[in-house]
Write a protein that holds these residues in place. Sequence first.
Motif: not given
Length: 310
Positions: A24-25, A31-32, A234-237, A299-304
């Motif tokens: 997610q991050i 987020l950097e 999803p506690h952490d997300p 999903v965006a991370a996978a696209a990236n």
Amino acid sequence: MPHHRIILDTDIGSDVDDALALVQILGTPSLELEAVTTVYGDTALRARIVRRYAALAGVDLLAHPGVETPLSGREVWWAGHEGTLHDGLGREPVSDEPAVDHLVRRVLENPGAIDIVAIGPLTNIAAAIQSEPGFASAVRGLWIMGGAFATGEPENAEPEHAEPEHNFRSDTTAAQIVFDARIPTVVTGLEVTRQVEIRDDSVQRIAQAGPAGEALYADIAQWWEFWSTQWNVPHDPVTVLTLTRPDLFAFSGPGTVAIEPDGEGAGRSVFTPDAAGWVRVATRADAVAVGEEIVRSIVAAAANAGVLEG
């Protein structure tokens, strides 16, 4: 949208929610991710899991193994399936710089600039506070997944009815050191994270999101089998989103947090309102919007990753 430089401190590898938060991050433009540190138990293995997931998302990242043993002396809980679905994990490299050393160095080199997202037991953070007097005042903010503050507003909660939560119970000594350090802190407890669920339709969207999504799907299925369930909290997300999307949450006013140190209630957390306090507690989430934002970022991370690999 504000830009945040963060260090993620995680016990990735047991509950799949740490892996979800990491991906997610990586899919959140605001987020950097400056570094990842691992904590609790076999932290080198956890660092290798970080390395693998980052690679699947198209990111070159070396994690920093941290403190293995809780400061409280409590025995480490180990599910036994950590990393078992990731072939060749032992070949993944990890950083030679220990987590606590890295936390102190990175924060002191960038005073007031780095937020720490702590989604495991707080042992690394407490050790950094103890090792360097200037560390706490140099952290911009601390975003913690942990505790349980009963239901409703913390000001109206009945602490004796709030259950101990894993991260705080795993190292009560560390948790109290961290909450006493006067770092500006937002903590998200079980009463808020449990408002959000990741069910099969969302899991299927994640599964179709490239190599990282496929790996997450396998780890989710393993976690579901471990607990004989068909849904995931999803506690952490959720905790990550209290930093990036505070508009999706309600928060208490300032106060302090005390952690019950031992006995049957070890790890139980009590929030006390105090206008001079430095801790705020998430009290409510827009559950539907939060769940959608988590899945969208993964999903965006996978696209990236596809763009980077191309």
